[in-house]
Write an enzyme that holds these catalytic residues in place. Structure first.
Site, PDB file in Angstrom:
ATOM      1  N   GLU A  71      20.509  30.691  29.021  1.00 50.36           N
ATOM      2  CA  GLU A  71      19.059  30.523  28.934  1.00 50.36           C
ATOM      3  C   GLU A  71      18.300  31.618  29.678  1.00 50.36           C
ATOM      4  O   GLU A  71      17.196  31.995  29.277  1.00 50.36           O
ATOM      5  CB  GLU A  71      18.649  29.154  29.484  1.00 50.36           C
ATOM      6  CG  GLU A  71      17.155  28.904  29.359  1.00 50.36           C
ATOM      7  CD  GLU A  71      16.726  27.574  29.961  1.00 50.36           C
ATOM      8  OE1 GLU A  71      16.072  26.805  29.247  1.00 50.36           O
ATOM      9  OE2 GLU A  71      17.041  27.312  31.132  1.00 50.36           O
ATOM     10  N   ARG A  91      23.255  40.159  36.954  1.00 52.25           N
ATOM     11  CA  ARG A  91      23.071  39.471  35.675  1.00 52.25           C
ATOM     12  C   ARG A  91      22.339  40.318  34.627  1.00 52.25           C
ATOM     13  O   ARG A  91      22.215  39.897  33.474  1.00 52.25           O
ATOM     14  CB  ARG A  91      22.325  38.153  35.890  1.00 52.25           C
ATOM     15  CG  ARG A  91      23.046  37.197  36.843  1.00 52.25           C
ATOM     16  CD  ARG A  91      22.558  35.789  36.701  1.00 52.25           C
ATOM     17  NE  ARG A  91      22.826  35.273  35.358  1.00 52.25           N
ATOM     18  CZ  ARG A  91      22.306  34.145  34.880  1.00 52.25           C
ATOM     19  NH1 ARG A  91      21.486  33.437  35.635  1.00 52.25           N
ATOM     20  NH2 ARG A  91      22.586  33.743  33.651  1.00 52.25           N
ATOM     21  N   ARG A 137      13.660  34.851  41.399  1.00 50.30           N
ATOM     22  CA  ARG A 137      14.186  35.574  40.238  1.00 50.30           C
ATOM     23  C   ARG A 137      13.094  36.058  39.277  1.00 50.30           C
ATOM     24  O   ARG A 137      13.374  36.826  38.374  1.00 50.30           O
ATOM     25  CB  ARG A 137      15.159  34.673  39.468  1.00 50.30           C
ATOM     26  CG  ARG A 137      16.342  34.163  40.279  1.00 50.30           C
ATOM     27  CD  ARG A 137      17.392  35.238  40.509  1.00 50.30           C
ATOM     28  NE  ARG A 137      18.561  34.701  41.198  1.00 50.30           N
ATOM     29  CZ  ARG A 137      19.580  34.111  40.574  1.00 50.30           C
ATOM     30  NH1 ARG A 137      19.573  33.967  39.265  1.00 50.30           N
ATOM     31  NH2 ARG A 137      20.618  33.673  41.265  1.00 50.30           N
ATOM     32  N   HIS A 168      15.083  27.995  40.312  1.00 54.08           N
ATOM     33  CA  HIS A 168      14.254  28.228  39.136  1.00 54.08           C
ATOM     34  C   HIS A 168      13.218  27.104  38.988  1.00 54.08           C
ATOM     35  O   HIS A 168      13.465  25.977  39.404  1.00 54.08           O
ATOM     36  CB  HIS A 168      15.102  28.266  37.858  1.00 54.08           C
ATOM     37  CG  HIS A 168      15.835  29.541  37.628  1.00 54.08           C
ATOM     38  ND1 HIS A 168      17.176  29.568  37.292  1.00 54.08           N
ATOM     39  CD2 HIS A 168      15.443  30.836  37.678  1.00 54.08           C
ATOM     40  CE1 HIS A 168      17.561  30.824  37.139  1.00 54.08           C
ATOM     41  NE2 HIS A 168      16.527  31.609  37.363  1.00 54.08           N
ATOM     42  N   CYS A 255      20.163  25.452  31.366  1.00 52.97           N
ATOM     43  CA  CYS A 255      20.739  26.790  31.567  1.00 52.97           C
ATOM     44  C   CYS A 255      21.805  27.131  30.526  1.00 52.97           C
ATOM     45  O   CYS A 255      22.047  28.300  30.233  1.00 52.97           O
ATOM     46  CB  CYS A 255      21.398  26.895  32.941  1.00 52.97           C
ATOM     47  SG  CYS A 255      20.459  26.235  34.317  1.00 52.97           S
TER      48      CYS A 255
END
Length: 260
Positions: A71, A91, A137, A168, A255
């Site tokens: 995701e 990532r 993030r 998140h 996710c």
């Protein structure tokens, strides 16, 4: 009329790799058990397919320990897809790995170029707007670039703030339908959901807030009985999935898939 916030025909998932034991985590609460995670992942995919959805299952990526959390790489909207720019350096390469698959399924694919960062785990699409949570993030520049692209497709973006210590935005909330949000009390207290119908997870069951509404089902982490009972009583059909291993990497139900 269909509701694009939770009625989906397709999903993309990725099998966990053996390297997942090296995945990022805010605090070390144990090493993930790969076999148990794979079993849970199989149950997750089976639940999506049960709704009639076509699920694309991608192969594991050993070079990217967190790649199971697809995701974060992409925002899927009815008009097109937007490839993200992750805030975790390890990532960033996952986006290029996902891009080929996304371009094969969408005609219009845009990309967050940076320098700002944004991850899909901070984005909640409702019936009226796109909520984006600033977090460790996702930064202001990333939100601004997303807002420019989304505006071209007729979507308005509203910036909100993820609670301190929460990875998140969607760690603490999820969409149950176009106007109903499941959330922790600490996130709802910020006022970011004013005007929406908000269902609170039970005290002490905060990890249950990361769920997904996928067609007729709500997929939520197992082990949170009071929240599951509340959702069932509210009229939702709940499927509980073992999230023990993903939780060790701050991961949850949303996710694990891209939904469109």
């Amino acid at each position: 009329m269909s509701d694009p916030t939770f009625e989906f025909r397709r999903a993309i998932t990725r099998r966990p790799s053996a390297s997942i034991v090296e995945g990022l985590r805010a605090q070390d609460i144990g090493t993930p058990d790969l076999d148990r995670m794979q079993q849970a992942h199989t149950a997750y995919v089976a639940a999506l397919k049960r709704t009639g959805a076509d699920v694309t299952e991608l192969a594991p990526l050993e070079d990217f320990p967190d790649a199971v959390f697809v995701e974060d790489t992409t925002l899927c909207l009815p008009q097109g897809a937007i490839l993200m720019h992750p805030g975790a350096p390890s990532r960033v390469g996952e986006v290029a790995e996902m891009a080929t698959t996304v371009r094969g399924l969408y005609e219009d694919v845009r990309q967050i170029q940076g320098p700002g960062h944004i991850e899909g785990g901070d984005i909640l699409v409702t019936a009226r707007e796109i909520l984006v949570g600033r977090s460790d993030r996702t930064d202001a520049a990333g939100v601004a670039e997303l807002a420019e692209i989304a505006a071209e497709w007729g979507h308005s973006v509203r910036e909100v703030f993820t609670p301190p210590g929460v990875l998140h935005f969607k760690t603490d909330c999820s969409l149950m339908d176009g106007e109903t949000i499941l959330a922790t009390k600490r996130l709802d207290a910020s006022g970011c959901f004013k005007g929406y119908r908000v269902l609170h997870v039970a005290e002490g069951e905060e990890p249950a807030a990361n769920a997904i509404r996928f067609n007729n089902l709500v997929l939520m982490a197992a082990g949170f009985p009071r929240t599951a009972e509340m959702l069932n009583t509210a009229g939702y059909e709940v499927v509980e999935i073992d999230n023990t291993e993903c939780a060790k990497l701050d991961g949850g139900m949303s996710c694990l898939s891209l939904r469109f």
